[in-house]
Design a protein around this motif. Structure first.
Motif, mmCIF file in Angstrom:
data_model
loop_
_atom_site.group_PDB
_atom_site.id
_atom_site.type_symbol
_atom_site.label_atom_id
_atom_site.label_comp_id
_atom_site.label_asym_id
_atom_site.label_seq_id
_atom_site.Cartn_x
_atom_site.Cartn_y
_atom_site.Cartn_z
ATOM 1 N N VAL A 168 0.820 -1.217 0.000
ATOM 2 C CA VAL A 168 0.000 0.000 0.000
ATOM 3 C C VAL A 168 0.854 1.268 0.000
ATOM 4 N N ALA A 169 2.144 1.115 -0.274
ATOM 5 C CA ALA A 169 3.043 2.270 -0.180
ATOM 6 C C ALA A 169 2.618 3.397 -1.115
ATOM 7 N N GLY A 170 2.073 3.066 -2.270
ATOM 8 C CA GLY A 170 1.662 4.099 -3.218
ATOM 9 C C GLY A 170 0.466 4.898 -2.762
ATOM 10 N N ALA A 171 -0.291 4.371 -1.805
ATOM 11 C CA ALA A 171 -1.495 5.070 -1.333
ATOM 12 C C ALA A 171 -1.293 5.698 0.037
ATOM 13 N N VAL A 172 -0.086 5.591 0.576
ATOM 14 C CA VAL A 172 0.217 6.138 1.899
ATOM 15 C C VAL A 172 1.161 7.321 1.748
ATOM 16 N N GLU A 173 0.808 8.442 2.356
ATOM 17 C CA GLU A 173 1.654 9.644 2.323
ATOM 18 C C GLU A 173 2.090 9.977 3.750
ATOM 19 N N PHE A 174 3.411 10.010 3.963
ATOM 20 C CA PHE A 174 3.957 10.458 5.242
ATOM 21 C C PHE A 174 4.220 11.951 5.109
ATOM 22 N N ALA A 175 3.279 12.763 5.586
ATOM 23 C CA ALA A 175 3.272 14.202 5.314
ATOM 24 C C ALA A 175 4.059 15.022 6.329
ATOM 25 N N GLY A 176 4.586 14.383 7.383
ATOM 26 C CA GLY A 176 5.341 15.126 8.378
ATOM 27 C C GLY A 176 4.448 15.999 9.240
ATOM 28 N N ARG A 177 5.046 16.991 9.870
ATOM 29 C CA ARG A 177 4.299 17.882 10.755
ATOM 30 C C ARG A 177 3.425 18.811 9.928
ATOM 31 N N PRO A 178 2.121 18.874 10.207
ATOM 32 C CA PRO A 178 1.249 19.754 9.418
ATOM 33 C C PRO A 178 1.445 21.220 9.781
ATOM 34 N N GLU A 179 1.075 22.084 8.876
ATOM 35 C CA GLU A 179 1.133 23.524 9.141
ATOM 36 C C GLU A 179 0.277 23.881 10.350
ATOM 37 N N SER A 180 -0.853 23.245 10.471
ATOM 38 C CA SER A 180 -1.731 23.377 11.623
ATOM 39 C C SER A 180 -2.616 22.135 11.667
ATOM 40 N N THR A 181 -3.120 21.822 12.841
ATOM 41 C CA THR A 181 -3.995 20.660 12.938
ATOM 42 C C THR A 181 -5.275 20.876 12.137
ATOM 43 N N ALA A 182 -5.750 22.109 12.087
ATOM 44 C CA ALA A 182 -6.966 22.386 11.319
ATOM 45 C C ALA A 182 -6.774 22.032 9.853
ATOM 46 N N ARG A 183 -5.576 22.350 9.286
ATOM 47 C CA ARG A 183 -5.302 22.009 7.887
ATOM 48 C C ARG A 183 -5.228 20.504 7.709
ATOM 49 N N ALA A 184 -4.718 19.796 8.716
ATOM 50 C CA ALA A 184 -4.632 18.335 8.618
ATOM 51 C C ALA A 184 -6.016 17.709 8.549
ATOM 52 N N TRP A 185 -6.942 18.195 9.379
ATOM 53 C CA TRP A 185 -8.284 17.604 9.390
ATOM 54 C C TRP A 185 -9.055 17.940 8.116
ATOM 55 N N GLU A 186 -8.754 19.076 7.495
ATOM 56 C CA GLU A 186 -9.457 19.458 6.266
ATOM 57 C C GLU A 186 -9.263 18.428 5.157
ATOM 58 N N GLY A 187 -8.102 17.774 5.160
ATOM 59 C CA GLY A 187 -7.821 16.792 4.115
ATOM 60 C C GLY A 187 -8.330 15.404 4.434
ATOM 61 N N ALA A 188 -9.183 15.259 5.446
ATOM 62 C CA ALA A 188 -9.644 13.944 5.890
ATOM 63 C C ALA A 188 -11.096 13.718 5.535
ATOM 64 N N THR A 189 -11.396 12.475 5.202
ATOM 65 C CA THR A 189 -12.787 12.027 5.193
ATOM 66 C C THR A 189 -13.148 11.486 6.566
ATOM 67 N N VAL A 190 -12.189 10.743 7.162
ATOM 68 C CA VAL A 190 -12.323 10.207 8.519
ATOM 69 C C VAL A 190 -10.979 10.380 9.219
ATOM 70 N N VAL A 191 -11.005 10.788 10.489
ATOM 71 C CA VAL A 191 -9.794 10.917 11.296
ATOM 72 C C VAL A 191 -9.654 9.664 12.146
ATOM 73 N N VAL A 192 -8.421 9.114 12.190
ATOM 74 C CA VAL A 192 -8.190 7.838 12.871
ATOM 75 C C VAL A 192 -7.069 7.996 13.898
ATOM 76 N N PHE A 193 -7.274 7.400 15.076
ATOM 77 C CA PHE A 193 -6.251 7.311 16.123
ATOM 78 C C PHE A 193 -6.088 5.839 16.486
ATOM 79 N N SER A 194 -4.839 5.380 16.531
ATOM 80 C CA SER A 194 -4.597 3.953 16.777
ATOM 81 C C SER A 194 -3.663 3.714 17.954
ATOM 82 N N ALA A 195 -3.590 4.661 18.894
ATOM 83 C CA ALA A 195 -2.598 4.591 19.969
ATOM 84 C C ALA A 195 -2.884 3.444 20.940
ATOM 85 N N LEU A 196 -1.801 3.013 21.606
ATOM 86 C CA LEU A 196 -1.924 2.013 22.666
ATOM 87 C C LEU A 196 -2.304 2.658 23.984
#
Length: 534
Positions: free
Chosen positions: A351-379
């Motif tokens: 799935v490497a072609g469909a995964v983007e490691f975008a680094g630190r976003p300019e702001s969290t608001a900009r990060a959420w704008e590019g989402a259809t669904v936001v996911v958290f997978s923490a332990l």
């Protein structure tokens, strides 16, 4: 009233209300005078005053404070108090003596100011070594070596510096003249509040958005010290936390999850109130239209605890059902080599072609704008900030059910067990394939976050807490007089005292007073004076 804010490691903003949580608190409670006492890092400056009543700073690290060594008699007194404190850290049967040793050191330092010089002396190191190696001491982490004694003595000296701060008088700038203290963050910041209560009877509130003791336990895993030193320092922070919780008038954790941890450390449930951390982001507009392609956005530090690898395995299952799906990973590498490991996992899963490691976003608001669904997978998830920020965007949230997640998200998102890629993939697919459900959950999550994390409820909660404390504790405790055994009373000053022209001492020498009118303090002792004034 005058409130002393005790903070560790944060410099003050030039203007109230411009940055940190306590800036917003002081801005919202303008009817009170806030004076800040900051335990800074290595550099101490004058501090930015702005509209604060005053800003005082003390360096916890760096060059030791100056001063002369105490004489032989005083050195023995310091030694006995220091030994009592150290034995409370290493002797399982003497844990309760920690507070007595702590307050005795503070009292001695108040008398002659020689505590910094004593803690840096060879006498203190010998006292530490004798107590640490005495029969019955807990050495399960290993026997201390000479180098351990030297390192631990330096660390304890830094932690105990607040005991010798020039803040404990009853005059202007002194904690003894405050109506109450507000400790932000716990840890060493609570030491001045403990001393002020012991010396002057000033009550204090403790607010923790992320428990200091838990952070110490996590931080000392990678500390550059041998295990005996780590065990001794963790014992110090544990004893300090227990004493702080025992002496605090009210504890205000930032979540019910933190409240449970505090109870395990001895906090009284009757004196604990959850006050969520307010954020000005609640006024931010919701994110705009969804992206054209179904996109999952993951945000957090790139480290094993955030379990980015779980997200990649779940995304591989999502791609099998929904080939157009994309995954954007926002975050900086917190563990060296972990990003390369995740990229290798994505390559292996195809799935490497469909995964983007975008680094630190300019702001969290900009990060959420590019989402259809936001996911958290923490332990584990100790802080609600990032979760609440994502919910405020209006995007639907999927998360592992750990830590504070259930408390923050509630019924407005989908929760799955940790370490279960199949369940995580199923939840993501359920939302990606149902636009109406995404919109409904996104709106519900935004409203829930706005209700729980607005600044106004936080201000109202602390306004109520402050007034409750001053109504139950003695007024002007440091200035209590009246002879032996006299105790100050709550609301000892009548209401008209606060309305008098205190700048010019308008009540002094007036004809009304000479004609037999009660002076403000005398009126406080006359039965019914307050009722008559009202």
């Amino acid at each position: 009233m005058r409130v002393a804010l005790l903070i560790e490691g944060v410099r003050m903003s030039p203007e109230r209300g411009t940055g940190t949580w306590f800036d917003r608190l002081a801005e919202g409670l303008r009817e009170h005078d806030f004076e800040s006492y900051v335990l800074a890092g290595s550099g101490v400056g004058a501090g930015a005053r702005g509209r604060w009543l005053g800003v005082h700073e003390l360096a916890l690290r760096g060059r030791r404070p100056g001063g002369r060594l105490p004489g032989a008699l005083r050195r023995r007194q310091y030694g006995r108090a220091y030994e009592e404190l150290v034995r409370a850290l290493v002797m399982p049967g003497e844990r309760t003596a920690f507070g007595a040793g702590l307050y005795r050191l503070a009292a001695l330092s108040r008398e002659d100011g020689a505590l910094p010089a004593f803690l840096a002396s060879a006498h203190a190191r010998r006292t530490l070594e004798r107590a640490w190696r005495s029969p019955g001491a807990d050495t399960s982490a290993g026997q201390p070596l000479v180098c351990d004694v030297l390192v631990a003595a330096d660390l304890l000296e830094q932690c105990l510096r607040p005991l010798s701060a020039p803040w404990y008088g009853a005059g202007p700038g002194g904690l003894g003249g405050a109506d109450l203290c507000h400790v932000v963050g716990g840890g060493p910041a609570a030491l001045p509040a403990l001393v002020a209560k012991q010396m002057h009877g000033v009550p204090f509130v403790v607010t923790e958005h992320g428990l200091h003791l838990r952070e110490q336990y996590l931080g000392y895993r990678a500390a550059p010290y041998r295990w005996p030193v780590r065990a001794l320092m963790l014992s110090f922070f544990r004893a300090l936390t227990e004493e702080t919780y025992r002496q605090a008038a009210i504890l205000t954790p930032g979540s019910a999850h933190d409240q449970q941890w505090q109870r395990r450390c001895g906090a009284d449930p009757a004196r604990t109130r959850v006050v969520h951390e307010g954020t000005p982001a609640v006024a931010r507009a919701a994110a705009g239209p969804e992206p054209a392609e179904p996109t999952l956005v993951w945000a957090g530090a790139l480290e094993p605890g955030r379990d980015t690898e779980l997200m990649l395995h779940a995304f591989a299952r999502v791609r099998a059902e929904l080939p157009a799906a994309r995954l954007v990973v926002h975050g900086e590498e917190a563990v060296r080599g972990y990003r390369a490991h995740c990229e290798a996992v994505a390559e292996r899963l195809g799935v490497a072609g469909a995964v983007e490691f975008a680094g630190r976003p300019e702001s969290t608001a900009r990060a959420w704008e590019g989402a259809t669904v936001v996911v958290f997978s923490a332990l584990s998830q100790h802080s609600p900030r990032l979760l609440a920020d994502a919910m405020l965007s209006g995007r639907a949230v999927v998360s592992t059910d750990v830590g504070v997640v259930r408390e923050v998200v509630g019924p407005t998102g989908l929760l799955v067990p940790p370490r279960d890629p199949q369940a995580l993939a199923g939840a993501c697919l359920a939302l990606l394939q149902d636009e109406e459900r995404r919109a409904r959950l996104g709106l519900a999550g935004r409203l829930r976050a706005q209700e729980r994390f607005a600044v106004e409820p936080v201000i109202a909660a602390f306004r109520e807490i402050y007034l409750e404390l001053v109504s139950q504790w003695p007024a002007f405790p440091a200035a209590a007089g009246g002879g032996a055994g006299a105790r100050p009373r709550p609301f000892a000053r009548p209401a008209e005292y606060w309305l008098a022209d205190r700048r010019g001492e308008g009540l002094e020498g007036t004809e009304g007073t000479e004609a037999g009118g009660d002076a403000p303090e005398a009126a406080a002792d006359r039965p019914g004076a307050l009722a008559e004034a009202v």
